[in-house]
Design a protein around this motif. Structure first.
Motif, short mmCIF file in Angstrom:
data_model
loop_
_atom_site.label_atom_id
_atom_site.label_comp_id
_atom_site.label_asym_id
_atom_site.label_seq_id
_atom_site.Cartn_x
_atom_site.Cartn_y
_atom_site.Cartn_z
N GLN A 114 0.82 -1.20 0.00
CA GLN A 114 0.00 0.00 0.00
C GLN A 114 0.86 1.26 0.00
O GLN A 114 0.54 2.24 -0.67
N VAL A 115 1.95 1.23 0.78
CA VAL A 115 2.86 2.38 0.81
C VAL A 115 3.46 2.61 -0.56
O VAL A 115 3.54 3.74 -1.06
N GLY A 116 3.91 1.53 -1.21
CA GLY A 116 4.48 1.65 -2.54
C GLY A 116 3.47 2.16 -3.55
O GLY A 116 3.79 2.99 -4.41
N ILE A 140 9.60 5.49 -3.84
CA ILE A 140 10.57 4.40 -3.90
C ILE A 140 11.96 4.92 -4.20
O ILE A 140 12.94 4.51 -3.58
N GLU A 141 12.07 5.82 -5.16
CA GLU A 141 13.38 6.31 -5.59
C GLU A 141 14.11 7.05 -4.48
O GLU A 141 15.34 7.06 -4.44
N PRO A 153 12.59 -3.74 -1.10
CA PRO A 153 12.54 -3.11 -2.43
C PRO A 153 11.54 -3.78 -3.36
O PRO A 153 10.83 -3.11 -4.12
N PHE A 154 11.45 -5.10 -3.30
CA PHE A 154 10.54 -5.84 -4.19
C PHE A 154 9.08 -5.63 -3.78
O PHE A 154 8.20 -5.52 -4.63
N VAL A 155 8.85 -5.59 -2.47
CA VAL A 155 7.47 -5.41 -1.99
C VAL A 155 6.98 -4.00 -2.32
O VAL A 155 5.84 -3.81 -2.79
N LEU A 156 7.83 -2.99 -2.07
CA LEU A 156 7.46 -1.62 -2.40
C LEU A 156 7.26 -1.45 -3.90
O LEU A 156 6.32 -0.78 -4.34
N ALA A 157 8.15 -2.04 -4.70
CA ALA A 157 8.06 -1.92 -6.15
C ALA A 157 6.79 -2.59 -6.68
O ALA A 157 6.21 -2.12 -7.66
N ALA A 158 6.36 -3.68 -6.04
CA ALA A 158 5.13 -4.35 -6.46
C ALA A 158 3.94 -3.39 -6.38
O ALA A 158 3.07 -3.38 -7.26
N GLY A 159 3.91 -2.59 -5.33
CA GLY A 159 2.84 -1.60 -5.19
C GLY A 159 3.01 -0.45 -6.16
O GLY A 159 2.03 0.00 -6.79
N ALA A 160 4.24 0.04 -6.29
CA ALA A 160 4.49 1.20 -7.16
C ALA A 160 4.24 0.88 -8.62
O ALA A 160 3.77 1.73 -9.38
N GLN A 199 6.07 7.61 8.18
CA GLN A 199 6.35 7.66 6.74
C GLN A 199 5.07 7.50 5.93
O GLN A 199 4.87 8.17 4.92
N LEU A 200 4.21 6.59 6.38
CA LEU A 200 2.94 6.39 5.68
C LEU A 200 2.08 7.64 5.76
O LEU A 200 1.44 8.05 4.77
N TYR A 201 2.07 8.29 6.92
CA TYR A 201 1.29 9.52 7.10
C TYR A 201 1.81 10.62 6.16
O TYR A 201 1.04 11.30 5.48
#
Length: 222
Positions: free
Chosen positions: A88-90, A98-99, A136-143, A210-212
């Protein structure tokens, strides 16, 4: 008769000392709830002071004859929540988020993997132990807008497999693992565990902050 009683007392003494070891006592006082909480953080993008701590807790608790089924179940549910949270964050933060948090070289490779091997890019980091990176992979999956259903299914099955292996190690090699764990915990004792849990809770607070901030940024751009 007296000799038998003396021998039994000598045999029982080390086990009693191990059971009352401060580090083991504190660790087991969290029990299944501790495994659940740590697995959430361990499967998210939040940095942990000790990589693979969920596996360590499952192995030790399984060696102490905790229910292997509940250990695997709670750890898998916690991992699913942690993975969903990072996804969700990604997705909310997008590529810009992400970058800022992942080096460009690593991010480029992750994106290439996600595009060419979508399922493997989630399954392998979820199964393999450290130093294989996961966040990185989990965040990228969302992004990269990977299907939520595909992501969660792959991620949860992979983490379940990993937790099952950890529980199996604890059940079949518990005596040797506990002997080594007792030696380490006797040396470093309670302060180490207190520091670890303090850092875990601090990491959780950082993640929510960070999410906020990400939500505020996305809302402002919208």
């Amino acid at each position: 008769m007296a000799k038998n009683l003396a021998a039994a007392a000598q045999t029982a003494a080390p086990a009693h000392r191990g059971a009352r070891n401060p580090l083991l006592h504190l660790l087991f006082s969290f029990g299944l709830f501790g495994v659940f909480l740590v697995s959430i953080v361990d499967s998210s993008f939040v940095p942990l002071p000790l990589p693979g701590i969920t596996d360590i807790m499952i192995i030790v608790l399984a060696a102490q004859h905790q229910s292997w089924f509940l250990l695997i179940l709670l750890a898998t549910i916690g991992s699913g929540l942690g993975g969903w949270f990072s996804y969700q964050v990604g997705q909310s933060g997008g590529m810009a988020f992400i970058e800022k948090r992942i080096p460009a070289r690593i991010f480029k490779r992750v994106c290439e993997w996600m595009e060419n091997h979508a399922i493997l890019s989630v399954a392998l980091p979820a199964i393999l132990p450290p130093p294989m990176p996961l966040s990185p992979f989990v965040l990228a999956a969302g992004a990269l807008k990977m299907s939520r259903k595909k992501f969660l299914t792959t991620f949860i099955i992979s983490r379940c497999l990993r937790h099952t292996i950890a529980a199996w190690l604890g059940i079949h090699y518990g005596r040797h693992i506990l002997r080594m764990w007792n030696a380490l915990s006797a040396k470093y004792a309670t302060p180490v565990l207190i520091v670890i849990w303090t850092l875990i809770l601090g990491s959780c607070a950082f993640a929510f902050w960070q999410l906020y901030k990400t939500s505020r940024t996305v809302a402002a751009h919208s």
